[in-house]
Motif scaffolding. Structure first.
Motif, PDB file in Angstrom:
ATOM      1  N   ALA A 219      54.973  45.391  26.577  1.00 54.32           N
ATOM      2  CA  ALA A 219      54.217  44.650  27.595  1.00 54.32           C
ATOM      3  C   ALA A 219      52.749  45.016  27.481  1.00 54.32           C
ATOM      4  CB  ALA A 219      54.726  44.982  28.989  1.00 54.32           C
ATOM      5  N   TYR A 220      51.895  44.041  27.635  1.00 52.16           N
ATOM      6  CA  TYR A 220      50.466  44.314  27.779  1.00 52.16           C
ATOM      7  C   TYR A 220      50.213  44.507  29.273  1.00 52.16           C
ATOM      8  CZ  TYR A 220      45.431  43.969  27.600  1.00 52.16           C
ATOM      9  OH  TYR A 220      44.095  44.253  27.729  1.00 52.16           O
ATOM     10  N   SER A 221      49.748  45.685  29.662  1.00 56.02           N
ATOM     11  CA  SER A 221      49.622  46.014  31.088  1.00 56.02           C
ATOM     12  C   SER A 221      48.542  45.163  31.756  1.00 56.02           C
ATOM     13  CB  SER A 221      49.260  47.484  31.258  1.00 56.02           C
ATOM     14  OG  SER A 221      50.286  48.281  30.738  1.00 56.02           O
ATOM     15  N   VAL A 222      48.920  44.534  32.840  1.00 58.35           N
ATOM     16  CA  VAL A 222      48.002  43.622  33.523  1.00 58.35           C
ATOM     17  C   VAL A 222      47.205  44.361  34.598  1.00 58.35           C
ATOM     18  CG1 VAL A 222      47.876  41.597  35.037  1.00 58.35           C
ATOM     19  CG2 VAL A 222      49.405  41.588  33.041  1.00 58.35           C
ATOM     20  N   ARG A 223      45.884  44.235  34.492  1.00 63.94           N
ATOM     21  CA  ARG A 223      44.980  44.835  35.478  1.00 63.94           C
ATOM     22  C   ARG A 223      44.042  43.745  35.970  1.00 63.94           C
ATOM     23  NH1 ARG A 223      45.745  48.824  31.864  1.00 63.94           N
ATOM     24  NH2 ARG A 223      45.842  50.967  32.588  1.00 63.94           N
ATOM     25  N   GLU A 224      43.883  43.670  37.271  1.00 65.46           N
ATOM     26  CA  GLU A 224      42.983  42.665  37.830  1.00 65.46           C
ATOM     27  C   GLU A 224      41.767  43.278  38.512  1.00 65.46           C
ATOM     28  OE1 GLU A 224      45.148  39.248  39.899  1.00 65.46           O
ATOM     29  OE2 GLU A 224      46.531  40.945  40.107  1.00 65.46           O
ATOM     30  N   GLN A 225      41.855  44.548  38.907  1.00 74.01           N
ATOM     31  CA  GLN A 225      40.819  45.102  39.789  1.00 74.01           C
ATOM     32  C   GLN A 225      40.858  46.632  39.752  1.00 74.01           C
ATOM     33  OE1 GLN A 225      42.206  43.667  43.591  1.00 74.01           O
ATOM     34  NE2 GLN A 225      43.931  45.094  43.635  1.00 74.01           N
ATOM     35  N   ASN A 226      39.889  47.241  40.432  1.00 68.08           N
ATOM     36  CA  ASN A 226      39.892  48.700  40.655  1.00 68.08           C
ATOM     37  C   ASN A 226      40.119  49.472  39.356  1.00 68.08           C
ATOM     38  OD1 ASN A 226      39.735  47.829  43.290  1.00 68.08           O
ATOM     39  ND2 ASN A 226      41.875  48.278  43.758  1.00 68.08           N
ATOM     40  N   ARG A 227      39.308  49.163  38.348  1.00 67.18           N
ATOM     41  CA  ARG A 227      39.596  49.674  37.010  1.00 67.18           C
ATOM     42  C   ARG A 227      39.229  51.143  36.823  1.00 67.18           C
ATOM     43  NH1 ARG A 227      38.595  44.392  36.827  1.00 67.18           N
ATOM     44  NH2 ARG A 227      39.972  43.109  35.542  1.00 67.18           N
ATOM     45  N   LEU A 228      38.326  51.666  37.630  1.00 67.69           N
ATOM     46  CA  LEU A 228      37.920  53.061  37.418  1.00 67.69           C
ATOM     47  C   LEU A 228      38.371  53.976  38.554  1.00 67.69           C
ATOM     48  CD1 LEU A 228      36.464  54.878  35.417  1.00 67.69           C
ATOM     49  CD2 LEU A 228      34.369  54.515  36.713  1.00 67.69           C
ATOM     50  N   VAL A 229      38.231  53.503  39.779  1.00 70.04           N
ATOM     51  CA  VAL A 229      38.692  54.278  40.939  1.00 70.04           C
ATOM     52  C   VAL A 229      39.519  53.338  41.809  1.00 70.04           C
ATOM     53  CG1 VAL A 229      36.712  55.867  40.967  1.00 70.04           C
ATOM     54  CG2 VAL A 229      36.597  53.708  42.257  1.00 70.04           C
ATOM     55  N   TYR A 230      40.088  53.875  42.887  1.00 73.13           N
ATOM     56  CA  TYR A 230      40.904  53.032  43.770  1.00 73.13           C
ATOM     57  C   TYR A 230      39.993  52.289  44.750  1.00 73.13           C
ATOM     58  CZ  TYR A 230      44.530  56.073  41.857  1.00 73.13           C
ATOM     59  OH  TYR A 230      45.349  56.777  41.018  1.00 73.13           O
ATOM     60  N   GLY A 231      39.073  51.527  44.153  1.00 72.08           N
ATOM     61  CA  GLY A 231      38.126  50.744  44.926  1.00 72.08           C
ATOM     62  C   GLY A 231      37.476  49.741  43.986  1.00 72.08           C
ATOM     63  N   ASP A 232      36.770  48.797  44.558  1.00 75.00           N
ATOM     64  CA  ASP A 232      36.193  47.691  43.795  1.00 75.00           C
ATOM     65  C   ASP A 232      35.219  48.173  42.706  1.00 75.00           C
ATOM     66  OD1 ASP A 232      35.590  44.748  43.567  1.00 75.00           O
ATOM     67  OD2 ASP A 232      33.591  45.562  43.995  1.00 75.00           O
ATOM     68  N   ASP A 233      35.314  47.582  41.523  1.00 77.41           N
ATOM     69  CA  ASP A 233      34.484  48.006  40.388  1.00 77.41           C
ATOM     70  C   ASP A 233      32.994  47.853  40.694  1.00 77.41           C
ATOM     71  OD1 ASP A 233      36.836  48.383  38.952  1.00 77.41           O
ATOM     72  OD2 ASP A 233      36.809  46.349  38.134  1.00 77.41           O
ATOM     73  N   THR A 234      32.623  46.671  41.168  1.00 72.20           N
ATOM     74  CA  THR A 234      31.197  46.408  41.395  1.00 72.20           C
ATOM     75  C   THR A 234      30.662  47.316  42.499  1.00 72.20           C
ATOM     76  OG1 THR A 234      31.692  44.126  40.827  1.00 72.20           O
ATOM     77  CG2 THR A 234      29.529  44.552  41.767  1.00 72.20           C
ATOM     78  N   ALA A 235      31.423  47.462  43.566  1.00 72.93           N
ATOM     79  CA  ALA A 235      30.976  48.293  44.689  1.00 72.93           C
ATOM     80  C   ALA A 235      30.841  49.748  44.236  1.00 72.93           C
ATOM     81  CB  ALA A 235      31.969  48.185  45.847  1.00 72.93           C
ATOM     82  N   PHE A 236      31.793  50.223  43.444  1.00 77.56           N
ATOM     83  CA  PHE A 236      31.711  51.617  42.986  1.00 77.56           C
ATOM     84  C   PHE A 236      30.516  51.796  42.056  1.00 77.56           C
ATOM     85  CE2 PHE A 236      32.676  54.936  39.848  1.00 77.56           C
ATOM     86  CZ  PHE A 236      32.711  56.038  40.697  1.00 77.56           C
ATOM     87  N   CYS A 237      30.344  50.876  41.136  1.00 76.67           N
ATOM     88  CA  CYS A 237      29.241  51.015  40.180  1.00 76.67           C
ATOM     89  C   CYS A 237      27.885  50.940  40.888  1.00 76.67           C
ATOM     90  CB  CYS A 237      29.356  49.962  39.077  1.00 76.67           C
ATOM     91  SG  CYS A 237      30.737  50.324  37.956  1.00 76.67           S
ATOM     92  N   ALA A 238      27.833  50.204  41.993  1.00 77.25           N
ATOM     93  CA  ALA A 238      26.577  50.103  42.748  1.00 77.25           C
ATOM     94  C   ALA A 238      26.183  51.445  43.354  1.00 77.25           C
ATOM     95  CB  ALA A 238      26.705  49.047  43.843  1.00 77.25           C
ATOM     96  N   THR A 239      27.129  52.351  43.501  1.00 78.19           N
ATOM     97  CA  THR A 239      26.815  53.670  44.071  1.00 78.19           C
ATOM     98  C   THR A 239      26.305  54.639  43.001  1.00 78.19           C
ATOM     99  OG1 THR A 239      28.995  54.659  43.693  1.00 78.19           O
ATOM    100  CG2 THR A 239      28.715  53.411  45.739  1.00 78.19           C
TER     101      THR A 239
END
Ligand SMILES: [Zn+2]
Length: 501
Positions: free
Chosen positions: A156-176
Motif C-alpha cells: 500500500a502507498y500510505s495516504v497522507r492528507e494533512q499534519n505532515r510534520l506535527v499533529y497540527g496544520d502544516d501551514t500554521a506550524f510553518c508560520a511559527t
C-alpha cells in the motif's frame, strides 16, 4: 499435475489455539506448482504419489512461511543517519535520511526478511516525492524488487492528507518557524504532498497493474488518524469494500496520538473509527499501543485486526501494547517489525521471541502471557489475515499456497535439547536466521543454504556500499540542516501537549 513432496522431520500445519500447535512427525506437504494438495504422513503421501520427486529435510521442522505484517523501508533510519527518538521527534529527524535507490533498498530489506523465514511482507510505503506518475513508477520499482527476489508482497502507498510534520496544520506550524525556516519547511512538505485524489489514483494504477498477479496484492493504507480527514478515511474504507481489499492504518502509537484523537474527536481514536463505520475484519490497526479496555472490546466486537510492532514501540519510546488483553478478547493480532527490529535488522525469529517475552507480566497463571503457539500464529495465520493474501497463506493446508520455511532443528538446538520441552517451543526460542535452511514461496525455494535463487546478495550489498560511500548531495545536506533546525520547534510544539490529557 506435477506433484512434488516436501518431507520434513516435523511439519507444523498451523495453530489450533493459543496452547496447541498442529505438528505432524515425519510428514510431508504435497504441492502442485505451489498449490498445496495434501499434508499428511510421508508414508501416506508416498503411497499416493509413488513417482513424485521428494525434497527431504531430515533434521528440520517445516513451518508456514512467516508474514512481516508491517514494514516500510529497506535500509534502516539508523543506518541512514536518523537515530531513535520518541516518535514525534523522529518524524522530524527522519528528514535527514540519505536517499537510496528504491530497488536496492527493497532488496536489502527483503534479504533480511527472507533469511529469517519471512515469505510475505505487508509493505506500507512512506511518502515519495510527486507527481502521481512518479510515485506510481517508484512503487512499481519496489514491487519489481520483491518479485525479482520471489517474495510475496501486500503493498500500500500510505495516504497522507494533512499534519505532515506535527499533529497540527502544516501551514500554521510553518508560520511559527523563524526566518526562512518556515518557507523552506513548507516547500519541503509540499514536494511530498499529493492531493487525495492523486493518492487514490496511485492506488488504482497499482491495483490495475497487478490484477491477477500471483505474488503481489495492492491494498489501502490511511497512514494514521492525524494524517487523514474523516472524509478521506471513509472514501478509502468504501473503496476497500468495493475492491475487497484490506486496510492497514497506524493508530494510537503514542500517548500524543491518543491526546490528538481526544482533541479532534472528543473520544478515543478507536471509538471515533467505530462511529464512522471504519472498523471490521478488513481493517488492521498498526501499533494500537494506547487503546483502553473499551477500545479493545470494540475491536473484538467488530473483528478488527491489530498489528503488534514490538521492537518499534520500544525503540521509539511508544510504550507496550496490551497484547495479553487483546489475546484474551480473541483479537486477530499480527506481528510487524516496522522500520527495524532490536538489532536494527528484520529478524522475524527474534521479533517473535520479543513478543513472547515482553508481555510476561508477574503472576503464576500461564494463560495470562503469550505462548509459543500464539506468537507463531501472530507471525503466520494472523499476519496473513491482515494482507491481501488472507485465506491463501498462513497455514500448510490443502488449497493454500505452499509458502514455508524449513529450519534445521538439530543445528538450532545443538548440542542438546531435552524433549520435555515441545520441539516447536524449543525451536521458536532457540533458532536464529543461520538455522533457516530453505524458504519456499509458491513451492519455489527462493532461498536455500544461505543463497538467494534469483538475486546475488553480495553484489547488491556492494552496490549499496558503493552508492552510499559518495558524499551527501546538496539536497541531502539541505534536508539534514532542515531536520536540525526544525527539531527544537517540533519539541516545543509538544511541550505541555499531554498536560490535562
Ligand atoms: Zn509503521
Amino acid at each position: 499435475m506435477t506433484i512434488e513432496l516436501v518431507r520434513a522431520r516435523q511439519v507444523v500445519t498451523g495453530i489450533r489455539d493459543r496452547f496447541t500447535a498442529e505438528v505432524l512427525d515425519d510428514a510431508a506437504v504435497a504441492h502442485d506448482a505451489g498449490r498445496i494438495v495434501a499434508v499428511d504422513s510421508f508414508a501416506t503421501l508416498r503411497a499416493q504419489h509413488p513417482d513424485a520427486p521428494v525434497q527431504h529435510f531430515p533434521r528440520h521442522m517445516l513451518l508456514p512461511g512467516f508474514v512481516n505484517a508491517h514494514h516500510h523501508v529497506g535500509l534502516t533510519p539508523l543506518q541512514l543517519g536518523s537515530p531513535d527518538h520518541p516518535l514525534e521527534l523522529w518524524f522530524a529527524s527522519r528528514l535527514s535520511s540519505r536517499d537510496i535507490d528504491p530497488v536496492l533498498d527493497t532488496l536489502y530489506g527483503a534479504f533480511e526478511m527472507v533469511a529469517s523465514g519471512v515469505t510475505c511482507v505487508q509493505h506500507l510505503h512512506p511518502r515519495m516525492a510527486g507527481p502521481a506518475e512518479g510515485v506510481v513508477a517508484g512503487c512499481m520499482k519496489v514491487l519489481g524488487a520483491y518479485s525479482r527476489i520471489g517474495m510475496r508482497a501486500s503493498f500500500a502507498y500510505s495516504v497522507r492528507e494533512q499534519n505532515r510534520l506535527v499533529y497540527g496544520d502544516d501551514t500554521a506550524f510553518c508560520a511559527t518557524l523563524p526566518g526562512d525556516l518556515g518557507p523552506e519547511m513548507l516547500a519541503h512538505l509540499r514536494r511530498f504532498s499529493l492531493s487525495f485524489n492523486d493518492q487514490m489514483a496511485v492506488y488504482a494504477a497499482l491495483r490495475d497493474a497487478h490484477a491477477g498477479s500471483p505474488r503481489t496484492r495492492i491494498q489501502l493504507a490511511p497512514a494514521n488518524l492525524h494524517w487523514v480527514t474523516d472524509d478521506g478515511l471513509m472514501t478509502m474504507v468504501e473503496q476497500a469494500r468495493s475492491d475487497d481489499v484490506p486496510l492497514h492504518m497506524h493508530l494510537l502509537e503514542t500517548p500524543f496520538q491518543r491526546e490528538y484523537a481526544r482533541r479532534r474527536t472528543g473520544t478515543t481514536a478507536v471509538r471515533h473509527l467505530h462511529r464512522l463505520g471504519a472498523l471490521g475484519p478488513s481493517m488492521t490497526l498498526g501499533h494500537a499501543v494506547w487503546v483502553d479496555e473499551g477500545d479493545i472490546e470494540l475491536l473484538a466486537h467488530t473483528g478488527t485486526c491489530v498489528c503488534h510492532n514490538c521492537s518499534s514501540n520500544l525503540r521509539l519510546r511508544s510504550g507496550t501494547a496490551p497484547v495479553n488483553a487483546m489475546a484474551r478478547h480473541g483479537i486477530v493480532t499480527a506481528l510487524g517489525i516496522d522500520e527495524a527490529g532490536l538489532n536494527d535488522d528484520r529478524d522475524m525469529l527474534q521479533e517473535m521471541r520479543l513478543a513472547l517475552r515482553i508481555h510476561r507480566r508477574p503472576g503464576l497463571d500461564a494463560a495470562d502471557v503469550p505462548t509459543c503457539a500464539q506468537v507463531l500464529r501472530m507471525a503466520t495465520e494472523h499476519g496473513a489475515a491482515t494482507t491481501g493474501f488472507r485465506h491463501q497463506i498462513g497455514r500448510l493446508a490443502p488449497g493454500l499456497r505452499f509458502d514455508a520455511v524449513a529450519i534445521d532443528a538439530n543445528a538450532a538446538t545443538w548440542p542438546y535439547q531435552d524433549d520435555q520441552v515441545a520441539p516447536l517451543d524449543a525451536l521458536l526460542q532457540r533458532a536464529k536466521p543461520q538455522h533457516v535452511d530453505t524458504v519456499f514461496v509458491d513451492g519455489d525455494p527462493i532461498y536455500a543454504k544461505g543463497r538467494f535463487k534469483y538475486v546475488d546478495r553480495d553484489a547488491v550489498l556492494a552496490e549499496i556500499a558503493q552508492m552510499l560511500s559518495r558524499p551527501p548531495s546538496g539536497a541531502e545536506l539541505r534536508r539534514r540542516h532542515l531536520a536540525e533546525a526544525v527539531m527544537p520547534h517540533v519539541r516545543a510544539f509538544y511541550d505541555g501537549y499531554l498536560q490535562g490529557a
